[in-house]
Scaffold this motif. Structure first.
Motif, mmCIF file in Angstrom:
data_model
loop_
_atom_site.group_PDB
_atom_site.id
_atom_site.type_symbol
_atom_site.label_atom_id
_atom_site.label_comp_id
_atom_site.label_asym_id
_atom_site.label_seq_id
_atom_site.Cartn_x
_atom_site.Cartn_y
_atom_site.Cartn_z
ATOM 1 N N SER B 144 86.982 96.602 57.262
ATOM 2 C CA SER B 144 87.042 97.193 58.600
ATOM 3 C C SER B 144 85.708 97.779 59.055
ATOM 4 O O SER B 144 85.601 98.955 59.389
ATOM 5 N N VAL B 145 84.690 96.922 59.071
ATOM 6 C CA VAL B 145 83.334 97.359 59.436
ATOM 7 C C VAL B 145 83.303 97.948 60.842
ATOM 8 O O VAL B 145 82.497 98.835 61.140
ATOM 9 N N GLU B 146 84.248 97.500 61.700
ATOM 10 C CA GLU B 146 84.262 97.985 63.074
ATOM 11 C C GLU B 146 84.498 99.497 63.165
ATOM 12 O O GLU B 146 84.209 100.124 64.172
ATOM 13 N N LEU B 147 85.024 100.090 62.080
ATOM 14 C CA LEU B 147 85.205 101.548 62.065
ATOM 15 C C LEU B 147 83.856 102.275 62.098
ATOM 16 O O LEU B 147 83.804 103.447 62.474
ATOM 17 N N GLY B 148 82.781 101.612 61.699
ATOM 18 C CA GLY B 148 81.454 102.238 61.699
ATOM 19 C C GLY B 148 81.097 102.827 63.052
ATOM 20 O O GLY B 148 80.961 104.047 63.185
#
Lengths: 216, 216
Positions: B144-148
């Protein structure tokens, strides 16, 4: 607002139960239909991020979460810059060396020099064999590590063992344990030192809760 | 016996279809109830290992599989010692830099010096920003890189984009593409050079099949 980073997977249920016992409800994460990755406790006092096991310490180290719950095994492998505060006792497992039952190896030192050891815990595995002064080739494998010995790619594996069923199903046996692991409460060192958002109160409550449960 | 390493996940269906077209049937891997990780083709001429996407090149590099099918993105990130033989054309996607749509950034060079970029493609991301001489802090995140950007931990991400739905759902937009990726046929360099188990015949058949399909 105080933010927790929680690991998906095996630890989640117990982590949510623990936080419920100190008055924080993140149980929505347990609903299989729930897709959000961050939620606020209904009382509005704290937030939780649901992240991958290996990412918990990243969120805590970079300060995006003040506190996190993650396995000691991950901390040993990643060596993140976080404060390890409380042993939460659940999620018990061990990191072990395993070989084919049909092999002649019964301890790490029986393994051939320059043999191969497959593991996703490459740092832990390297430390272990370095400490024995046994030069082995660590092969990084991130899924189904047991395929290493089965296909003949490696003489041994270093992997987490909980019940031992996966090893048995694949004809492997444990020959040595590197360390035992349980879940840990970790904190961002700076937030913890500055007591941002009353972290210390939450840590104390969690510690009391863990000690109370351990006495039962 | 010639052994293939196949990646679980998105590429599997097309990989099995391709191998069927040259007479090798590993379709048992597509049965959801099937749990074995290695099978032999019914004709007894070849074997396949079902492994994690990131492990394919390890099996090929260490010679446990002669041939493998894996995304070019993985090869760019891992830089394994394998021979890249055929572009198989399927599994198309791209590695891109993405930011919050509400941010002021519209190209990599707009990002602030010493800003943070979250990615599981840490080598590719570092190369990209090094080539621009822009010092950024690459934050390794594996899920879930988009949480960055959503949590404010990072200004940008470097991640694979296929349809772009995940980015849109999370209010992110692509601002730059590092490279395009498709699946590749790879080989162990030594096995390939020695033509172990008639690898060259299989490679030629696969190449012909891919070219024939491309002409349709």
């Amino acid at each position: 607002m105080l933010t927790f980073a929680l690991a998906k997977g095996g630890l989640l249920k117990d982590s949510i139960k623990l936080l419920q016992s100190i008055g924080l409800d993140f149980s929505a994460f347990l609903d299989p239909g729930f897709r959000q990755l961050q939620i606020t406790d209904p009382t509005g006092t704290a937030k939780a991020l649901l992240v991958r096991n290996g990412d918990v310490s990243v969120y805590v180290q970079y300060g995006q979460a003040h506190l996190g719950i993650v396995g000691y095994d991950v901390l040993r492998e990643q060596r993140p810059n976080v404060a390890q505060l409380v042993d939460l006792k659940y999620g018990g497992c061990r990191l072990s060396v395993a070989v084919k039952e049909s092999s002649p190896y019964r301890s790490s030192l029986d393994l051939p020099m320059h043999g191969r050891v497959a593991s996703k815990f490459v740092n832990c595995a390297r430390d272990h064999f370095d400490s024995l002064d046994l030069p082995v080739d660590i092969v990084p494998l991130y899924g189904s590590v047991e395929l290493g010995p089965i296909t003949g790619m490696s003489e041994a594996i270093v992997d987490l063992v909980a019940t031992g069923n996966t090893l048995r199903e694949n004809g492997l046996i444990e020959i040595e344990t590197l360390f035992y692991s349980t879940s840990r409460l970790i904190a961002n060192p700076l937030s913890y030192r500055l007591n941002t958002d009353q972290i210390a109160d939450y840590v104390a409550k969690i510690r009391d809760q863990v000690n109370a449960t351990a006495l039962v």
